[in-house]
Enzyme design. Sequence first.
Site, PDB file in Angstrom:
ATOM      1  N   SER A 291      14.348 -70.222  -9.343  1.00 38.30           N
ATOM      2  CA  SER A 291      15.441 -70.634 -10.247  1.00 38.30           C
ATOM      3  C   SER A 291      16.541 -71.410  -9.524  1.00 38.30           C
ATOM      4  CB  SER A 291      16.048 -69.371 -10.869  1.00 38.30           C
ATOM      5  OG  SER A 291      17.273 -69.669 -11.477  1.00 38.30           O
TER       6      SER A 291
ATOM      7  N   TYR B 248      20.879 -61.376  -9.766  1.00 33.74           N
ATOM      8  CA  TYR B 248      19.696 -62.120 -10.227  1.00 33.74           C
ATOM      9  C   TYR B 248      19.354 -63.246  -9.242  1.00 33.74           C
ATOM     10  CZ  TYR B 248      16.989 -65.550 -12.879  1.00 33.74           C
ATOM     11  OH  TYR B 248      16.040 -66.467 -13.273  1.00 33.74           O
TER      12      TYR B 248
ATOM     13  N   GLU C  86      19.451 -70.900 -10.056  1.00 39.16           N
ATOM     14  CA  GLU C  86      20.506 -69.929  -9.770  1.00 39.16           C
ATOM     15  C   GLU C  86      20.604 -69.644  -8.270  1.00 39.16           C
ATOM     16  OE1 GLU C  86      22.866 -69.117 -12.807  1.00 39.16           O
ATOM     17  OE2 GLU C  86      22.813 -67.536 -11.303  1.00 39.16           O
TER      18      GLU C  86
HETATM   19  P1  NAP Z   1      12.544 -64.433 -20.669  1.00 41.53           P
HETATM   20  O1  NAP Z   1      12.449 -65.083 -22.007  1.00 41.53           O
HETATM   21  O2  NAP Z   1      13.697 -63.525 -20.399  1.00 41.53           O
HETATM   22  O3  NAP Z   1      11.179 -63.625 -20.442  1.00 41.53           O
HETATM   23  C1  NAP Z   1      11.055 -62.671 -19.424  1.00 41.53           C
HETATM   24  C2  NAP Z   1       9.692 -62.013 -19.518  1.00 41.53           C
HETATM   25  O4  NAP Z   1       9.583 -61.044 -18.456  1.00 41.53           O
HETATM   26  C3  NAP Z   1       9.439 -61.251 -20.835  1.00 41.53           C
HETATM   27  O5  NAP Z   1       8.102 -61.469 -21.223  1.00 41.53           O
HETATM   28  C4  NAP Z   1       9.645 -59.793 -20.420  1.00 41.53           C
HETATM   29  O6  NAP Z   1       8.910 -58.887 -21.217  1.00 41.53           O
HETATM   30  C5  NAP Z   1       9.056 -59.837 -19.019  1.00 41.53           C
HETATM   31  N1  NAP Z   1       9.427 -58.708 -18.178  1.00 41.53           N
HETATM   32  C6  NAP Z   1      10.679 -58.250 -17.913  1.00 41.53           C
HETATM   33  N2  NAP Z   1      10.624 -57.188 -17.080  1.00 41.53           N
HETATM   34  C7  NAP Z   1       9.306 -56.950 -16.829  1.00 41.53           C
HETATM   35  C8  NAP Z   1       8.611 -56.005 -16.053  1.00 41.53           C
HETATM   36  N3  NAP Z   1       9.234 -55.022 -15.383  1.00 41.53           N
HETATM   37  N4  NAP Z   1       7.247 -56.085 -16.003  1.00 41.53           N
HETATM   38  C9  NAP Z   1       6.598 -57.034 -16.708  1.00 41.53           C
HETATM   39  N5  NAP Z   1       7.194 -57.946 -17.480  1.00 41.53           N
HETATM   40  C10 NAP Z   1       8.551 -57.914 -17.531  1.00 41.53           C
HETATM   41  O7  NAP Z   1      12.541 -65.526 -19.502  1.00 41.53           O
HETATM   42  P2  NAP Z   1      12.133 -67.097 -19.559  1.00 41.53           P
HETATM   43  O8  NAP Z   1      13.327 -67.881 -19.933  1.00 41.53           O
HETATM   44  O9  NAP Z   1      10.860 -67.241 -20.296  1.00 41.53           O
HETATM   45  O10 NAP Z   1      11.900 -67.378 -18.007  1.00 41.53           O
HETATM   46  C11 NAP Z   1      10.620 -67.179 -17.409  1.00 41.53           C
HETATM   47  C12 NAP Z   1      10.804 -67.005 -15.911  1.00 41.53           C
HETATM   48  O11 NAP Z   1      11.426 -68.168 -15.367  1.00 41.53           O
HETATM   49  C13 NAP Z   1      11.700 -65.846 -15.507  1.00 41.53           C
HETATM   50  O12 NAP Z   1      11.213 -65.332 -14.289  1.00 41.53           O
HETATM   51  C14 NAP Z   1      13.061 -66.487 -15.281  1.00 41.53           C
HETATM   52  O13 NAP Z   1      13.821 -65.719 -14.387  1.00 41.53           O
HETATM   53  C15 NAP Z   1      12.625 -67.811 -14.689  1.00 41.53           C
HETATM   54  N6  NAP Z   1      13.527 -68.948 -14.886  1.00 41.53           N
HETATM   55  C16 NAP Z   1      13.942 -69.261 -16.150  1.00 41.53           C
HETATM   56  C17 NAP Z   1      14.735 -70.376 -16.335  1.00 41.53           C
HETATM   57  C18 NAP Z   1      15.200 -70.768 -17.714  1.00 41.53           C
HETATM   58  O14 NAP Z   1      16.125 -71.589 -17.805  1.00 41.53           O
HETATM   59  N7  NAP Z   1      14.583 -70.276 -18.779  1.00 41.53           N
HETATM   60  C19 NAP Z   1      15.100 -71.171 -15.240  1.00 41.53           C
HETATM   61  C20 NAP Z   1      14.641 -70.829 -13.973  1.00 41.53           C
HETATM   62  C21 NAP Z   1      13.833 -69.721 -13.806  1.00 41.53           C
HETATM   63  P3  NAP Z   1       9.534 -58.200 -22.560  1.00 41.53           P
HETATM   64  O15 NAP Z   1       9.280 -59.170 -23.678  1.00 41.53           O
HETATM   65  O16 NAP Z   1       8.766 -56.937 -22.664  1.00 41.53           O
HETATM   66  O17 NAP Z   1      11.005 -57.990 -22.303  1.00 41.53           O
HETATM   67  O1  G4F Z   2      22.841 -69.474 -20.666  1.00 38.16           O
HETATM   68  P1  G4F Z   2      23.264 -68.700 -19.490  1.00 38.16           P
HETATM   69  O2  G4F Z   2      23.370 -67.227 -19.653  1.00 38.16           O
HETATM   70  O3  G4F Z   2      22.279 -69.107 -18.325  1.00 38.16           O
HETATM   71  P2  G4F Z   2      22.360 -68.982 -16.711  1.00 38.16           P
HETATM   72  O4  G4F Z   2      23.310 -67.926 -16.287  1.00 38.16           O
HETATM   73  O5  G4F Z   2      22.584 -70.360 -16.180  1.00 38.16           O
HETATM   74  O6  G4F Z   2      20.901 -68.469 -16.360  1.00 38.16           O
HETATM   75  C1  G4F Z   2      19.747 -69.056 -16.962  1.00 38.16           C
HETATM   76  O7  G4F Z   2      19.330 -70.170 -16.196  1.00 38.16           O
HETATM   77  C2  G4F Z   2      18.872 -69.849 -14.867  1.00 38.16           C
HETATM   78  C3  G4F Z   2      18.503 -71.175 -14.193  1.00 38.16           C
HETATM   79  O8  G4F Z   2      19.620 -71.695 -13.518  1.00 38.16           O
HETATM   80  C4  G4F Z   2      17.695 -68.914 -14.979  1.00 38.16           C
HETATM   81  F1  G4F Z   2      17.196 -68.661 -13.755  1.00 38.16           F
HETATM   82  C5  G4F Z   2      18.143 -67.625 -15.662  1.00 38.16           C
HETATM   83  O9  G4F Z   2      17.016 -66.766 -15.818  1.00 38.16           O
HETATM   84  C6  G4F Z   2      18.663 -67.977 -17.054  1.00 38.16           C
HETATM   85  O10 G4F Z   2      17.595 -68.465 -17.817  1.00 38.16           O
HETATM   86  O11 G4F Z   2      24.711 -69.211 -18.976  1.00 38.16           O
HETATM   87  C7  G4F Z   2      24.949 -70.562 -18.673  1.00 38.16           C
HETATM   88  C8  G4F Z   2      26.441 -70.768 -18.426  1.00 38.16           C
HETATM   89  C9  G4F Z   2      27.057 -69.760 -17.439  1.00 38.16           C
HETATM   90  O12 G4F Z   2      27.869 -70.429 -16.494  1.00 38.16           O
HETATM   91  C10 G4F Z   2      27.913 -68.871 -18.293  1.00 38.16           C
HETATM   92  O13 G4F Z   2      29.096 -68.373 -17.643  1.00 38.16           O
HETATM   93  O14 G4F Z   2      27.124 -70.580 -19.652  1.00 38.16           O
HETATM   94  C11 G4F Z   2      28.304 -69.836 -19.412  1.00 38.16           C
HETATM   95  N1  G4F Z   2      28.684 -69.158 -20.636  1.00 38.16           N
HETATM   96  C12 G4F Z   2      29.869 -69.347 -21.291  1.00 38.16           C
HETATM   97  N2  G4F Z   2      29.960 -68.517 -22.337  1.00 38.16           N
HETATM   98  C13 G4F Z   2      28.008 -68.185 -21.273  1.00 38.16           C
HETATM   99  C14 G4F Z   2      28.804 -67.790 -22.354  1.00 38.16           C
HETATM  100  N3  G4F Z   2      26.801 -67.639 -21.037  1.00 38.16           N
HETATM  101  C15 G4F Z   2      26.340 -66.685 -21.892  1.00 38.16           C
HETATM  102  N4  G4F Z   2      25.114 -66.160 -21.704  1.00 38.16           N
HETATM  103  N5  G4F Z   2      27.122 -66.250 -22.954  1.00 38.16           N
HETATM  104  C16 G4F Z   2      28.359 -66.763 -23.223  1.00 38.16           C
HETATM  105  O15 G4F Z   2      29.029 -66.351 -24.161  1.00 38.16           O
END
Ligand code: NAP
Ligand code: G4F
Length: 328
Positions: free
Chosen positions: A123, A147, A125
């Site tokens: 990520s 995280y 992050e």
């Molecule tokens: P998400 O919607 O939060 O999905 C997370 C998945 O992980 C769900 O299927 C959840 O299952 C499963 N999970 C959680 N804890 C587990 C455990 N202990 N054992 C097995 N499965 C478990 O996340 P996403 O947005 O699809 O992201 C996919 C991956 O990419 C994650 O690793 C995230 O950290 C990473 N990532 C995401 C972004 C982004 O912007 N979306 C960016 C960079 C990296 P349940 O449905 O049962 O909760």
């Molecule tokens: O949407 P966010 O919660 O995503 P964040 O923290 O960037 O994390 C996501 O992206 C990562 C990749 O860089 C993934 F690895 C991670 O698993 C996840 O998918 O927040 C984005 C930004 C933050 O700076 C937060 O402070 O939005 C700001 N924000 C402002 N108001 C808020 C809010 N975030 C959330 N969730 N809720 C608010 O009300």
Amino acid sequence: MRVALITGITGQDGAYLAKFLLAKGYQVHGMVRRGSTLPFERIADLTDKIELHQGDLLDQMALNRLVEKVQPSEVYNLAAQSFVPTSFDQPILTGEVTALGVTRILEAIRTVNTNIRFYQASSSEMFGKVYEEPQRETTPFWPRSPYGVSKMYGHWMTVNYRESYNLFASSGILFNHESPLRGTEFVTRKISYAVAKIANSLQSELRLGNLDAERDWGFAGDYVEAMWLMLQADTPDDYVVATGQKHTVREFCRLAFERVNLDWEKYVVVDKRFYRPADVNTLCGDSSKARKELGWEPKVSFEQLVHMMVDEDMKRVKAEIKLAEEQA
Ligand code: NAP
Ligand code: G4F
């Protein structure tokens, strides 16, 4: 037939990746956690085409048995505790799942079959308090949350298993990617869903935290292709996947409310409860390596993404209203 095992198949990316791999002719297996309610909403249309198995990143023996049973050619490790605020409240659980969980699945692969190709969902992050802009594969990490720290551990374990055991283990350093399937706790979907509810008079305001935060937001459907491309390459490596454009939360709000002809400033309220102990203020990625070596590029623009999310939530809210009226 190529066989894929996806952990986190019930999440946003899992749903898009499963659909993508099915279209490529893969046999798709997914690992799911047992819960008291079913978390299959995002993959409801795929359940007769994929095979689901119970398992958890916390359980080493279950992972070993699953990899042994499925005999995948590719494993995509998407499972994680992925919500940053929760990682401040539950840092130990986040470390167990998001950090050590990666080692557990790598160990299962090392035990069962070292020819399996492995994708780790790293990520942006990890860049946290960024050292340079834009961030690329060589930018040092400075994570700002449990995280981010956990993802950094998983990232380096992936690199380490590649270097130590010659595993085909690749890590995608993906910047934020969103879609109508995004969880409603993440800021983009929190906004698009609230916009749809406000437009339908079901909500009067939207409370948010840091409006100045900047993110490089792309479309999840585009990003799962990059995951797959990494496992089709000749050699394993690490790749940044990003659009190269950054926008503030405020800009996201403005565009989302404008889509339904509303002025965001009349509805958005800043609420300190949504501030984080330490935030990542800005992220913007340089994905030239992925573009050059994998031939990947994003197709959906920021504006198209915002419109897609608001339009889908408008449909969803209207359907919810209709259902409630029918049940009344
Ligand atoms: P998400 O919607 O939060 O999905 C997370 C998945 O992980 C769900 O299927 C959840 O299952 C499963 N999970 C959680 N804890 C587990 C455990 N202990 N054992 C097995 N499965 C478990 O996340 P996403 O947005 O699809 O992201 C996919 C991956 O990419 C994650 O690793 C995230 O950290 C990473 N990532 C995401 C972004 C982004 O912007 N979306 C960016 C960079 C990296 P349940 O449905 O049962 O909760
Ligand atoms: O949407 P966010 O919660 O995503 P964040 O923290 O960037 O994390 C996501 O992206 C990562 C990749 O860089 C993934 F690895 C991670 O698993 C996840 O998918 O927040 C984005 C930004 C933050 O700076 C937060 O402070 O939005 C700001 N924000 C402002 N108001 C808020 C809010 N975030 C959330 N969730 N809720 C608010 O009300």
